[in-house]
Scaffold this motif. Structure first.
Motif, mmCIF file in Angstrom:
data_model
loop_
_atom_site.group_PDB
_atom_site.id
_atom_site.type_symbol
_atom_site.label_atom_id
_atom_site.label_comp_id
_atom_site.label_asym_id
_atom_site.label_seq_id
_atom_site.Cartn_x
_atom_site.Cartn_y
_atom_site.Cartn_z
ATOM 1 N N LEU A 1 29.269 39.478 43.757
ATOM 2 C CA LEU A 1 30.208 38.384 44.067
ATOM 3 C C LEU A 1 30.426 37.479 42.855
ATOM 4 O O LEU A 1 31.546 37.022 42.598
ATOM 5 N N ILE A 2 29.363 37.214 42.101
ATOM 6 C CA ILE A 2 29.503 36.385 40.905
ATOM 7 C C ILE A 2 30.353 37.111 39.865
ATOM 8 O O ILE A 2 31.199 36.504 39.202
ATOM 9 N N TYR A 3 30.158 38.419 39.710
ATOM 10 C CA TYR A 3 30.993 39.199 38.794
ATOM 11 C C TYR A 3 32.455 39.194 39.245
ATOM 12 O O TYR A 3 33.368 39.145 38.415
ATOM 13 N N LEU A 4 32.676 39.226 40.548
ATOM 14 C CA LEU A 4 34.042 39.154 41.052
ATOM 15 C C LEU A 4 34.668 37.815 40.668
ATOM 16 O O LEU A 4 35.828 37.751 40.246
ATOM 17 N N GLY A 5 33.894 36.730 40.792
ATOM 18 C CA GLY A 5 34.383 35.413 40.365
ATOM 19 C C GLY A 5 34.686 35.366 38.875
ATOM 20 O O GLY A 5 35.670 34.763 38.442
ATOM 21 N N ALA A 6 33.837 36.017 38.079
ATOM 22 C CA ALA A 6 34.080 36.074 36.630
ATOM 23 C C ALA A 6 35.357 36.856 36.325
ATOM 24 O O ALA A 6 36.129 36.479 35.443
ATOM 25 N N ALA A 7 35.567 37.937 37.053
ATOM 26 C CA ALA A 7 36.769 38.750 36.830
ATOM 27 C C ALA A 7 38.027 37.977 37.223
ATOM 28 O O ALA A 7 39.041 38.037 36.515
ATOM 29 N N ILE A 8 37.955 37.258 38.321
ATOM 30 C CA ILE A 8 39.111 36.477 38.767
ATOM 31 C C ILE A 8 39.442 35.379 37.765
ATOM 32 O O ILE A 8 40.618 35.087 37.521
ATOM 33 N N ILE B 1 33.029 26.950 33.550
ATOM 34 C CA ILE B 1 31.802 27.714 33.791
ATOM 35 C C ILE B 1 32.047 29.178 33.438
ATOM 36 O O ILE B 1 33.042 29.766 33.855
ATOM 37 N N GLU B 2 31.134 29.747 32.672
ATOM 38 C CA GLU B 2 31.217 31.168 32.347
ATOM 39 C C GLU B 2 30.369 31.929 33.372
ATOM 40 O O GLU B 2 29.156 32.032 33.247
ATOM 41 N N TRP B 3 31.031 32.470 34.389
ATOM 42 C CA TRP B 3 30.350 33.103 35.507
ATOM 43 C C TRP B 3 29.641 34.382 35.114
ATOM 44 O O TRP B 3 28.635 34.751 35.712
ATOM 45 N N ALA B 4 30.158 35.082 34.121
ATOM 46 C CA ALA B 4 29.571 36.362 33.731
ATOM 47 C C ALA B 4 28.137 36.199 33.242
ATOM 48 O O ALA B 4 27.298 37.068 33.472
#
Length: 187
Positions: A119-126, A4-7
């Motif tokens: 929070l979604i951006y944090l998941g994308a960064a992780i 999944i591409e969270w960004a």
């Protein structure tokens, strides 16, 4: 199943949050609600978030569809370098922008939506994603004619499939009967 591409999801969520912040701020300032200063802040924050999030980033796989007129925004966002490309920084910026909007009822929904986007951006960064701009294509597409390998052998209209597949040994059975009578005298 792919990764999944969270960004991509965070970008859509943050753009919607920016629009909600902007709308809530306009309602708060227009209604001169108590604490309307937070509403005025929300207008500025909403405009900033919309300008930051309008350009979509390039997807890792598949084709990336850019928004209408996003090229000029892409150039601006790209100019800020790591401040806009790094999703840890974006997550922090969105979380910091969201806090003051939480102090007024008209802008609380924008605050919550921006917090979710953070929070979604944090998941994308992780997960190791980073923003890459969608730039105009430099390659030219092949002409349609080059993709056709073999043109049809029979000109249209073709006889029905059962008539085309008859054997050559049975010449009478292989003949195609014209349902309309044709004579040499008709003109």
């Amino acid at each position: 199943m792919g990764k999944i591409e969270w960004a991509m999801w965070a970008n859509e969520q943050a753009l919607a949050a920016g629009l909600i912040l902007l709308t809530g701020g306009i309602v708060g300032v227009g209604g001169m609600f108590r604490g309307w200063e937070f509403a005025a802040y929300s207008i500025a924050a909403g405009v900033f978030v919309c300008l930051l999030e309008y350009p979509r980033g390039k997807k890792n796989k598949g084709t990336s569809v850019e928004r209408t007129g996003q090229y000029c925004f892409t150039v601006c966002v790209k100019a800020f370098g790591p401040l806009t490309r790094n999703y840890y920084v974006r997550a922090f910026i969105h979380a910091a922008i969201a806090v003051p909007a939480g102090f007024m009822l008209a802008t609380v929904l924008g605050c919550v939506c921006l917090g979710i986007a953070s929070l979604i951006y944090l998941g994308a960064a992780i997960s190791g994603e980073k923003w890459e701009p969608i730039l105009p294509r430099t390659e030219t597409r092949k002409a349609v004619g080059e993709s056709i390998k073999q043109p049809p052998q029979n000109p249209p209209p073709r006889p029905p499939a059962e008539m085309r597949r008859k054997r050559a040994e049975d010449l009478e059975g292989a003949a195609y009967d014209n349902p309309i009578k044709v004579s040499a005298n008709d003109e």
